[in-house]
Design an enzyme around this catalytic site. Structure first.
Site, mmCIF file in Angstrom:
data_model
loop_
_atom_site.group_PDB
_atom_site.id
_atom_site.type_symbol
_atom_site.label_atom_id
_atom_site.label_comp_id
_atom_site.label_asym_id
_atom_site.label_seq_id
_atom_site.Cartn_x
_atom_site.Cartn_y
_atom_site.Cartn_z
ATOM 1 N N HIS A 140 -3.272 -2.601 22.293
ATOM 2 C CA HIS A 140 -4.482 -2.169 21.938
ATOM 3 C C HIS A 140 -5.021 -1.101 22.632
ATOM 4 O O HIS A 140 -5.032 -0.867 23.668
ATOM 5 C CB HIS A 140 -5.558 -3.232 22.017
ATOM 6 C CG HIS A 140 -6.961 -2.754 21.351
ATOM 7 N ND1 HIS A 140 -7.228 -2.268 20.166
ATOM 8 C CD2 HIS A 140 -8.251 -2.463 22.163
ATOM 9 C CE1 HIS A 140 -8.532 -2.152 20.010
ATOM 10 N NE2 HIS A 140 -9.118 -2.119 21.134
ATOM 11 N N MET B 194 -2.844 -3.620 11.939
ATOM 12 C CA MET B 194 -4.060 -3.543 11.610
ATOM 13 C C MET B 194 -4.612 -4.586 10.786
ATOM 14 O O MET B 194 -5.592 -4.663 10.015
ATOM 15 C CB MET B 194 -4.524 -2.393 11.128
ATOM 16 C CG MET B 194 -3.986 -1.037 12.096
ATOM 17 S SD MET B 194 -4.401 -1.031 13.665
ATOM 18 C CE MET B 194 -5.835 -0.444 13.809
ATOM 19 N N ASN C 230 5.213 2.943 18.314
ATOM 20 C CA ASN C 230 5.376 2.056 19.502
ATOM 21 C C ASN C 230 6.519 1.245 19.250
ATOM 22 O O ASN C 230 7.533 1.085 19.995
ATOM 23 C CB ASN C 230 4.133 0.976 19.613
ATOM 24 C CG ASN C 230 2.965 1.693 20.604
ATOM 25 O OD1 ASN C 230 3.335 1.515 21.829
ATOM 26 N ND2 ASN C 230 1.843 2.227 19.965
ATOM 27 N N LEU D 276 -4.845 -12.132 12.521
ATOM 28 C CA LEU D 276 -4.418 -13.106 12.041
ATOM 29 C C LEU D 276 -4.977 -14.487 12.340
ATOM 30 O O LEU D 276 -5.971 -14.743 13.236
ATOM 31 C CB LEU D 276 -2.928 -13.328 13.000
ATOM 32 C CG LEU D 276 -1.925 -12.136 12.728
ATOM 33 C CD1 LEU D 276 -0.829 -12.112 13.982
ATOM 34 C CD2 LEU D 276 -1.252 -12.437 11.619
HETATM 35 C C1 GAR Z 1 -1.543 2.461 18.555
HETATM 36 O O1 GAR Z 1 -2.482 3.422 19.136
HETATM 37 C C2 GAR Z 1 -1.944 1.061 19.031
HETATM 38 O O2 GAR Z 1 -2.434 0.911 20.416
HETATM 39 C C3 GAR Z 1 -2.996 0.786 17.981
HETATM 40 O O3 GAR Z 1 -2.692 1.562 16.992
HETATM 41 C C4 GAR Z 1 -1.961 2.553 17.231
HETATM 42 C C5 GAR Z 1 -0.500 2.320 16.298
HETATM 43 O O4 GAR Z 1 0.404 3.515 16.645
HETATM 44 N N1 GAR Z 1 -3.131 -0.629 17.917
HETATM 45 C C6 GAR Z 1 -4.281 -0.991 17.523
HETATM 46 O O5 GAR Z 1 -5.574 -0.273 17.294
HETATM 47 C C7 GAR Z 1 -4.615 -2.608 17.540
HETATM 48 N N2 GAR Z 1 -5.853 -2.997 17.364
HETATM 49 P P1 GAR Z 1 2.060 3.485 16.114
HETATM 50 O O6 GAR Z 1 1.980 2.710 14.587
HETATM 51 O O7 GAR Z 1 2.381 4.942 16.283
HETATM 52 O O8 GAR Z 1 2.473 2.491 17.167
#
Ligand code: GAR
Length: 195
Positions: A111, A92, A17, A95
């Site tokens: 999320h 992850m 992301n 805060l």
């Molecule tokens: C993503 O799918 C994001 O939505 C999720 O972690 C992944 C990170 O992927 N976020 C959560 O679960 C937050 N609660 P990335 O490091 O490739 O962006």
């Protein structure tokens, strides 16, 4: 008012992301990606950010005795960059209310569920167990509760009979990227409208 939005991105892992946001918005005249911070020294996103010439910082959560020590270090680092917007992108770590209050209205998170369904981990597995017909992702403003706070936008895909949690996660990811980019663009348009 500073007309460029200074954006900090917080990550814990691979940073897809983060990379999509930077790649798609780095040329925008009103955006400056001021830093990428990881709480994980092994995060694959850190070398990616370095390659994209964004200042990086690792504050290893495992080396901090508690959440407040971590957040104090994070706050000290962020103050050197003065971001107007903080994007949590696979960050992850919860805060604290104190930290969120300090940056109130400036922190967005993505999320991988259609919140308010499935805050926390294993979102796609939980959706499959509930026979959900669709899954999705949510961009929301961050408050002190986990995966909570005002929803800005969502994207969704249909679940196919052969889907597993892994295929859902893979298929959803490009939609997540686009959703987050669109949300930041929306904020940029609002700035343009008010100055
Ligand atoms: C993503 O799918 C994001 O939505 C999720 O972690 C992944 C990170 O992927 N976020 C959560 O679960 C937050 N609660 P990335 O490091 O490739 O962006």
């Amino acid at each position: 008012m500073d007309r460029a939005l200074k954006i900090a991105i917080l990550i814990s892992g691979r940073g897809s992301n983060m990379a999509a946001l930077i790649e798609n918005l780095k040329m925008h005249p009103k955006v400056k990606f001021c830093c990428v911070v990881s709480d994980n020294s092994q995060a694959l996103g850190i070398p990616k950010a370095k390659k994209m010439q964004i200042p990086t910082c690792v504050i290893d959560g495992n080396l901090c005795s508690n959440q407040y020590v971590f957040e104090e270090k994070l706050d000290t680092y962020l103050q050197t960059h003065q971001p107007n917007l903080i994007l949590l992108a696979g960050f992850m770590r919860l805060l604290s209310a104190k930290f969120v209050a300090k940056y109130k209205g400036k922190i967005l998170n993505i999320h991988p569920s259609l919140l308010p369904k499935y805050p926390g981990l294993n979102t796609h597995q939980r959706a499959l167990e509930n026979n959900d017909k669709e899954v999705g992702a949510t961009v929301h403003w961050v408050d002190e509760k986990m995966d909570n706070g005002e929803i800005m936008a969502q994207c969704r895909i249909k679940v196919k009979p052969q889907d597993t949690a892994q295929t859902l996660s893979q298929r959803l990811l490009p939609y997540e990227h686009q959703l987050y980019i669109d949300c930041v663009r929306k904020l940029l348009n609002q700035i343009r409208d008010t100055v």
